[in-house]
Design an enzyme around this catalytic site. Structure first.
Site, PDB file in Angstrom:
ATOM      1  N   CYS A  80      35.423  41.107  43.610  1.00  0.00           N
ATOM      2  CA  CYS A  80      36.112  40.092  44.396  1.00  0.00           C
ATOM      3  C   CYS A  80      35.567  40.085  45.834  1.00  0.00           C
ATOM      4  CB  CYS A  80      37.623  40.279  44.330  1.00  0.00           C
ATOM      5  SG  CYS A  80      38.551  38.826  44.901  1.00  0.00           S
ATOM      6  N   HIS A 186      38.362  39.823  38.533  1.00  0.00           N
ATOM      7  CA  HIS A 186      39.000  41.137  38.600  1.00  0.00           C
ATOM      8  C   HIS A 186      38.968  41.799  37.219  1.00  0.00           C
ATOM      9  CE1 HIS A 186      40.789  41.058  42.664  1.00  0.00           C
ATOM     10  NE2 HIS A 186      40.830  39.754  42.475  1.00  0.00           N
ATOM     11  N   GLU A 188      39.781  44.776  36.503  1.00  0.00           N
ATOM     12  CA  GLU A 188      40.945  45.660  36.378  1.00  0.00           C
ATOM     13  C   GLU A 188      42.205  44.898  35.986  1.00  0.00           C
ATOM     14  OE1 GLU A 188      41.375  44.232  40.640  1.00  0.00           O
ATOM     15  OE2 GLU A 188      39.801  44.450  39.123  1.00  0.00           O
TER      16      GLU A 188
END
Length: 204
Positions: A80, A186, A188
């Site tokens: 990001c 992202h 995660e």
């Protein structure tokens, strides 16, 4: 060992939890000493370009980070805003970025064919890897990742683009030069797609 740079931005716990679930070694580094033995490095980030650079400088880790990435060729992935600060400059900020992958971070409204889609670009989107890129091994088809951003990475060299997504127009959502990767999405927060990408990075 995969080391996540904890300089005050990004959900460090989400990365650590994902690696823990996969039974892969990972840790956070808040000081240069904790970063010293990193074999792979994740540079997360949320928020604004200049703020990210300022916090990285204030952490005291930047000189060692640059030594490991530029001279020791340790693999690193920016996520990001962590990806955006890999660029030379950003339309969002005034100061220089790290300059590890030549390019400029631009606002979506700066696209050659701007659109009136809502900003930020938020939610799940298809990602199309280009060629055989080890970061996307096993993700060559039907990969979807979670995005939250209003700026995109414009590479100076098209050869540094390794995956694209489309929001009105196509944009680079993953970049790479040598041992430096960046992803706009992202991993995660991207469930099994993100887990596979982070596992691939841990095996580089």
């Amino acid at each position: 060992m995969t080391t996540i740079v904890d300089y005050g931005l990004g959900n460090i716990g989400a990365f650590l939890n994902m690696y823990k679930r996969m039974n892969l070694p990972a840790k956070a580094a808040r000081t240069a000493e904790e970063l010293r033995d990193a074999e792979r490095i994740i540079l997360p980030g949320v928020g604004a370009f200049d703020h990210a650079i300022e916090l990285l400088d204030a952490s005291g880790m930047r000189p060692l980070l640059e030594e490991k990435v530029i001279h020791e060729k340790v693999p690193v992935i920016g996520v990001c805003v962590g990806m955006q600060i890999l660029a030379d400059t950003s339309e969002e900020g005034e100061g220089p970025g790290l300059g590890w992958i030549p390019g400029i971070v631009r606002h979506f409204r700066s696209m050659p064919a701007p659109n009136d889609l809502p900003l930020p670009h938020m939610g799940w989107n298809d990602v199309e890897p280009r060629g055989e890129e080890k970061l996307f091994r096993g993700l060559e088809r039907d990969a979807r990742f979670y995005f939250l951003h209003s700026f995109y990475y414009e590479c100076a060299n098209l050869s540094d683009r390794v995956a694209t997504a489309t929001y009105g127009s196509p944009f680079a959502c993953a970049v790479r030069r040598d041992n430096v990767w960046g992803v706009q999405f992202h991993p995660e927060k991207s469930h099994h797609f993100g887990a596979m990408l982070l596992k691939n990075f841990a095996e580089i």
